[in-house]
Motif scaffolding. Structure first.
Motif, PDB file in Angstrom:
ATOM      1  N   GLY A  50       0.851  -1.181   0.000  1.00 14.02           N
ATOM      2  CA  GLY A  50       0.000   0.000   0.000  1.00 14.02           C
ATOM      3  C   GLY A  50       0.884   1.226   0.000  1.00 14.02           C
ATOM      4  N   PHE A  51       0.598   2.181  -0.881  1.00 18.94           N
ATOM      5  CA  PHE A  51       1.474   3.334  -1.050  1.00 18.94           C
ATOM      6  C   PHE A  51       0.750   4.640  -0.741  1.00 18.94           C
ATOM      7  N   ALA A  52       1.522   5.571  -0.204  1.00 20.40           N
ATOM      8  CA  ALA A  52       1.087   6.962  -0.157  1.00 20.40           C
ATOM      9  C   ALA A  52       1.665   7.624  -1.400  1.00 20.40           C
ATOM     10  N   VAL A  53       0.798   8.053  -2.312  1.00 15.00           N
ATOM     11  CA  VAL A  53       1.229   8.689  -3.559  1.00 15.00           C
ATOM     12  C   VAL A  53       1.091  10.192  -3.352  1.00 15.00           C
ATOM     13  N   ARG A  54       2.257  10.895  -3.324  1.00 13.45           N
ATOM     14  CA  ARG A  54       2.279  12.268  -2.819  1.00 13.45           C
ATOM     15  C   ARG A  54       2.892  13.234  -3.830  1.00 13.45           C
ATOM     16  N   SER A  55       2.475  14.481  -3.724  1.00 14.21           N
ATOM     17  CA  SER A  55       3.017  15.530  -4.586  1.00 14.21           C
ATOM     18  C   SER A  55       4.420  15.921  -4.144  1.00 14.21           C
ATOM     19  N   SER A  56       5.238  16.339  -5.117  1.00 13.45           N
ATOM     20  CA  SER A  56       6.555  16.889  -4.836  1.00 13.45           C
ATOM     21  C   SER A  56       6.842  17.930  -5.913  1.00 13.45           C
ATOM     22  N   ALA A  57       6.171  19.066  -5.800  1.00 17.06           N
ATOM     23  CA  ALA A  57       6.232  20.091  -6.841  1.00 17.06           C
ATOM     24  C   ALA A  57       7.434  20.996  -6.649  1.00 17.06           C
ATOM     25  N   TRP A  58       7.852  21.620  -7.753  1.00 17.98           N
ATOM     26  CA  TRP A  58       8.935  22.603  -7.714  1.00 17.98           C
ATOM     27  C   TRP A  58       8.527  23.749  -6.786  1.00 17.98           C
ATOM     28  N   GLY A  59       9.384  24.031  -5.797  1.00 16.71           N
ATOM     29  CA  GLY A  59       9.115  25.125  -4.866  1.00 16.71           C
ATOM     30  C   GLY A  59       8.277  24.733  -3.669  1.00 16.71           C
ATOM     31  N   GLU A  60       7.731  23.524  -3.674  1.00 17.19           N
ATOM     32  CA  GLU A  60       6.912  23.094  -2.540  1.00 17.19           C
ATOM     33  C   GLU A  60       7.787  22.900  -1.305  1.00 17.19           C
ATOM     34  N   GLY A  68      -1.168  21.594   2.068  1.00 14.87           N
ATOM     35  CA  GLY A  68      -2.543  21.213   1.777  1.00 14.87           C
ATOM     36  C   GLY A  68      -3.054  21.630   0.417  1.00 14.87           C
ATOM     37  N   GLN A  69      -2.198  22.230  -0.428  1.00 12.43           N
ATOM     38  CA  GLN A  69      -2.671  22.720  -1.722  1.00 12.43           C
ATOM     39  C   GLN A  69      -2.687  21.623  -2.783  1.00 12.43           C
ATOM     40  N   TYR A  70      -1.758  20.699  -2.693  1.00 11.63           N
ATOM     41  CA  TYR A  70      -1.684  19.634  -3.682  1.00 11.63           C
ATOM     42  C   TYR A  70      -2.270  18.345  -3.104  1.00 11.63           C
ATOM     43  N   GLU A  71      -2.571  17.408  -3.989  1.00 15.46           N
ATOM     44  CA  GLU A  71      -3.283  16.206  -3.564  1.00 15.46           C
ATOM     45  C   GLU A  71      -2.325  15.073  -3.229  1.00 15.46           C
ATOM     46  N   SER A  72      -2.687  14.311  -2.201  1.00 13.87           N
ATOM     47  CA  SER A  72      -2.010  13.065  -1.866  1.00 13.87           C
ATOM     48  C   SER A  72      -3.068  11.976  -1.771  1.00 13.87           C
ATOM     49  N   VAL A  73      -2.718  10.770  -2.224  1.00 13.14           N
ATOM     50  CA  VAL A  73      -3.642   9.645  -2.201  1.00 13.14           C
ATOM     51  C   VAL A  73      -3.045   8.562  -1.312  1.00 13.14           C
ATOM     52  N   LEU A  74      -3.812   8.121  -0.307  1.00 15.00           N
ATOM     53  CA  LEU A  74      -3.284   7.194   0.693  1.00 15.00           C
ATOM     54  C   LEU A  74      -3.713   5.759   0.445  1.00 15.00           C
ATOM     55  N   ASN A  75      -2.835   4.848   0.862  1.00 14.54           N
ATOM     56  CA  ASN A  75      -3.064   3.399   0.813  1.00 14.54           C
ATOM     57  C   ASN A  75      -3.506   2.953  -0.575  1.00 14.54           C
ATOM     58  N   VAL A  76      -2.683   3.272  -1.555  1.00 19.46           N
ATOM     59  CA  VAL A  76      -2.969   2.924  -2.951  1.00 19.46           C
ATOM     60  C   VAL A  76      -2.400   1.539  -3.240  1.00 19.46           C
ATOM     61  N   PRO A  77      -3.226   0.562  -3.666  1.00 19.23           N
ATOM     62  CA  PRO A  77      -2.688  -0.754  -4.026  1.00 19.23           C
ATOM     63  C   PRO A  77      -1.934  -0.673  -5.351  1.00 19.23           C
ATOM     64  N   MET A 186      -8.660   7.451  11.544  1.00 16.16           N
ATOM     65  CA  MET A 186      -8.533   7.002  10.158  1.00 16.16           C
ATOM     66  C   MET A 186      -7.584   5.813  10.105  1.00 16.16           C
ATOM     67  N   VAL A 187      -8.003   4.748   9.409  1.00 22.53           N
ATOM     68  CA  VAL A 187      -7.179   3.546   9.299  1.00 22.53           C
ATOM     69  C   VAL A 187      -7.098   3.109   7.842  1.00 22.53           C
ATOM     70  N   MET A 188      -6.187   2.196   7.561  1.00 22.95           N
ATOM     71  CA  MET A 188      -6.024   1.643   6.217  1.00 22.95           C
ATOM     72  C   MET A 188      -7.040   0.521   5.993  1.00 22.95           C
ATOM     73  N   LYS A 189      -7.692   0.530   4.824  1.00 29.08           N
ATOM     74  CA  LYS A 189      -8.583  -0.565   4.447  1.00 29.08           C
ATOM     75  C   LYS A 189      -7.767  -1.678   3.806  1.00 29.08           C
ATOM     76  N   GLN A 190      -8.204  -2.899   3.956  1.00 31.35           N
ATOM     77  CA  GLN A 190      -7.447  -4.043   3.473  1.00 31.35           C
ATOM     78  C   GLN A 190      -7.309  -4.044   1.955  1.00 31.35           C
ATOM     79  N   GLY A 193      -7.217   2.241   0.103  1.00 31.99           N
ATOM     80  CA  GLY A 193      -7.986   3.375   0.589  1.00 31.99           C
ATOM     81  C   GLY A 193      -8.012   3.439   2.102  1.00 31.99           C
ATOM     82  N   THR A 194      -8.784   4.369   2.633  1.00 28.32           N
ATOM     83  CA  THR A 194      -8.863   4.568   4.082  1.00 28.32           C
ATOM     84  C   THR A 194     -10.319   4.584   4.538  1.00 28.32           C
ATOM     85  N   ALA A 195     -10.481   4.419   5.840  1.00 27.25           N
ATOM     86  CA  ALA A 195     -11.829   4.439   6.424  1.00 27.25           C
ATOM     87  C   ALA A 195     -11.749   5.004   7.836  1.00 27.25           C
TER      88      ALA A 195
END
Length: 699
Positions: A50-60, A68-77, A186-190, A193-195
């Motif tokens: 499960g991955f946290a897929v996160r932003s890493s923008a220039w200047g961030e 909090g301006q860019y999106e991160s997606v948690l527990n991605v299979p 908030m916890v990781m779903k099997q 995603g999260t729940a």
């Protein structure tokens, strides 16, 4: 387009995002992602990914946080990684993120979004921490926000959390605690995603951080702040086994409201503080550190080094790397700004000053001091204002593009992994950086040079010169370059004609100290019988083992093989004007008495040498000592000590009838060498043992 037209601006954002979601991801990007996923899956040995897929923008997370301006997606299979990748890229063009950039003067050509994929931490508790609480600068505190489960509950303000305010200075005492009612987490779903789930009733009102967790977190956060020389906003998590994970760290902009007034405040505090010493030595790594002094006399003392202390030591050593994560600063009496320890201090960003000459004399364990390694001043007590000024000053080179580029390059150059040449891991195959390669080559070259010097007589045929000296050493000298001022065809050389710095110092120490004994030494029956068993016939030995005591010298170099009766001395040394080239290698072996007495003498020799900064090894009656990277004046004084030591120990083993004799002889020798040689202004690091006025070492 008129960006003030909200409807048109939002429509443009939606169109850009739609095109990103519908676009095909380049094949080489997909193949690289899949290849890395295969590698990670292999390391996880079948465990679900499960991955946290996160932003890493220039200047961030630089001058502007973009928090909090860019999106991160948690527990991605694994199967959803590519779609999450699109979501993060498209997140750069939400109306909120785009306006944030426009308001801060970013051009669209400066927009570049990278995507980071981190394995998820199944967090028991997580949150965020400010290493400088948003209070007045005079109040030195850190603040932690924590909640059960995953971090977005805290950083996104989605649930109640606990707040802990801590002292910034060790031991980071808790100043105040405010517990929220934490009814859900908030916890990781099997399946990804999260729940949100309910928190157990007995934990809802309980603080979610123990004292142990608070200490771990505080120490890690302060270390990060020290590295970046800026207050930090740290996101973190503890898993169910108590392991701490630092998920992210960004600069926390803390600046005084009135910079000029704050600068005057600093100047006043500096002038009113008591200066212990100033301008002594060389600054290796800049910075400011406050804490209690811990004086380390040897490697064993490092085991008890307390977190948050300032290390004070006689000499530099790369072995100090084991405590650099815990140390707030380092001060040494001797050492080089280009040595291995200095390199490590820069790597760990520990404020460090070497070669002060006075640190161990002025400071003692438990003293509270402030080290200003910017102005090279050590103050008595804690000067909080100096620490505040360092982390709130506006110009920080480390935040520049040039520094970031250099730091990436230096990762392949600077880190030192091969620290201990005696370790089994000290191998060419373990080299990871150019620094490792240089260290390995240096150590092996020194070993080879010593081997070559030991066999010099077998490989060269220069006309030797006999030393005419008041002490009967039977020494023959080979001058390879400017080691003497005697005529080339002369068959002898006097002390006055010796130009070699190490040789002149050694002979001077032997002569000036008066250590050479001419009176016969009483030998007991045991020692006499031992001498019979240690005698060998010259008729049975090869020509290389019998003959002259030999010294190969130049103006700055000396290699000496000296046999005095049953005692064997070997010295290899270079002493010149360049501190980084200077070294002494000394070996002592032998004796006429039994092994117990010879071993006591070996321990006596080792203690003397350690008092004068040598790193020493003992193997039975063999003593090996090394010292390097000291000034010419200090190296000359150490060579004089060795001269006195050679004379003093010539027949010493016979008198070593018990353990008490070691202390008696140490006291006797130290008093004589300090009085009769030119080392009184450079006191040894060990304390003289008290000697009974009626006692006599019995030499």
């Amino acid at each position: 387009m008129d960006v003030k037209d909200e409807t048109a601006f939002e429509a443009m954002c939606n169109e850009v995002r739609r095109r990103i979601f519908e676009a095909a991801i380049p094949k080489h990007v997909v193949s690289n992602i899949e290849a890395m996923l295969d590698i990670i899956a292999g390391k996880r040995q079948g465990a679900p990914l499960g991955f946290a897929v996160r932003s890493s923008a220039w200047g961030e997370d630089s001058e502007f946080s973009f928090a909090g301006q860019y999106e991160s997606v948690l527990n991605v299979p694994r199967k959803a990684i590519l779609q999450a990748y699109r979501r993060v890229i498209a997140g750069a063009y939400t109306p909120e993120a785009w306006r944030y950039r426009l308001h801060r003067g970013y051009r669209e050509s400066e927009m570049a979004m990278a995507v980071g994929c981190q394995l998820m931490v199944e967090a028991e508790v997580s949150g965020a921490m400010y290493t400088y609480a948003p209070l007045s600068l005079e109040q030195e505190a850190m603040v932690i926000s924590a909640a059960w489960g995953l971090g977005p509950a805290v950083v996104g303000g989605l649930a109640e959390s606990d707040t802990f305010v801590l002292d910034r200075l060790p031991p980071h005492s808790v100043i105040s605690t405010e517990s929220g009612r934490k009814v859900s987490k908030m916890v990781m779903k099997q399946d990804g995603g999260t729940a949100w789930v309910d928190v157990a009733q007995n934990l809802q009102d309980e603080p979610c951080l123990s004292a142990e967790y608070i200490q771990k977190l505080a120490q890690a956060a302060i270390m990060i702040e020290r590295y970046y020389r800026r207050p930090q906003d740290v996101e973190w998590a503890f898993d169910g086994k108590g392991n701490l994970y630092i998920l992210q760290s960004r600069p926390l902009n803390v600046k005084p409201n009135q910079p000029e007034r704050h600068r005057l405040y600093i100047d006043h505090a500096s002038l009113s503080a008591q200066v212990l010493f100033s301008g002594q030595g060389t600054v290796v790594q800049g910075g400011v550190a406050s804490g209690k002094v811990y004086v380390a006399q040897g490697d064993d003392d490092l085991k008890d080094f307390p977190y948050g202390a300032i290390l004070v030591a006689r000499y530099t050593s790369p072995k100090y790397s084991r405590i650099m994560r815990k140390a707030r600063g380092i001060l040494t009496d001797v050492g080089s700004a280009t040595g291995h320890m200095a390199t490590l201090a820069r790597e760990y960003r520990v404020p460090t000053v070497v070669d002060t000459g006075v640190a161990t004399k002025v400071l003692k364990t438990g003293d509270e001091v402030t080290l200003d390694a910017i102005q090279n001043v050590v103050y008595e007590g804690t000067v909080k204002e100096l620490s505040q000024f360092e982390i709130t000053q506006e110009d920080v080179f480390e935040e520049s593009f040039e520094y970031r580029t250099l730091r990436r390059v230096l990762k392949k150059i600077n880190p030192l992994n091969l620290v201990d040449p005696h370790s089994e891991s000290f191998k060419a195959a373990r080299c990871r950086t150019f620094h490792d390669i240089t260290r390995f080559v240096h150590e092996k070259a020194v070993e080879r040079l010593i081997d070559l010097s030991e066999n010099y007589r077998k490989q060269h045929d220069k006309t030797p010169k006999r030393l005419e000296f008041v002490i009967p050493l039977g020494l023959v000298i080979i001058d390879i370059e400017k080691g003497t001022s005697s005529p080339d065809r002369a068959r002898s050389v006097t002390l006055e004609q010796i130009e070699s710095t190490p040789m002149k110092a050694l002979l001077g120490g032997l002569l000036e100290s008066g250590m050479w004994e001419t009176n016969p030494v009483a030998v007991d029956l045991g020692s006499l019988m031992s001498s019979f068993t240690r005698t060998f016939s010259s008729s049975l030995a090869g020509p290389e083992d019998v003959g002259r005591n030999l010294a190969v010298i130049s103006n700055h170099y000396m290699n000496l093989h000296l046999r005095l009766g049953y005692h064997f001395n070997m010295l290899d040394a270079y002493i010149g004007d360049s501190l980084n080239d200077n070294y002494i290698y000394f070996r002592f072996l032998g004796g006429v008495s039994n092994v117990a007495r010879r071993s006591r003498r070996a321990r006596f020799i080792a203690e003397v040498m350690e008092c004068f900064d040598f790193l020493v090894e003992i193997h039975g009656d063999l003593v090996v000592g090394r010292i390097k990277k000291m000034s010419k004046e200090r190296m000359v004084s150490r060579m004089k000590v060795l001269g006195g030591l050679i004379g003093y120990t010539r027949q010493l083993d016979i008198s070593m009838i018990n353990e008490e004799r070691i202390d008696l002889h140490l006291s006797d020798f130290m008093q004589k060498i300090q009085t009769l040689t030119e080392v009184s202004d450079d006191a040894p690091m060990c304390e003289l043992r008290p000697k009974d006025a009626d006692s006599d070492p019995g030499r």
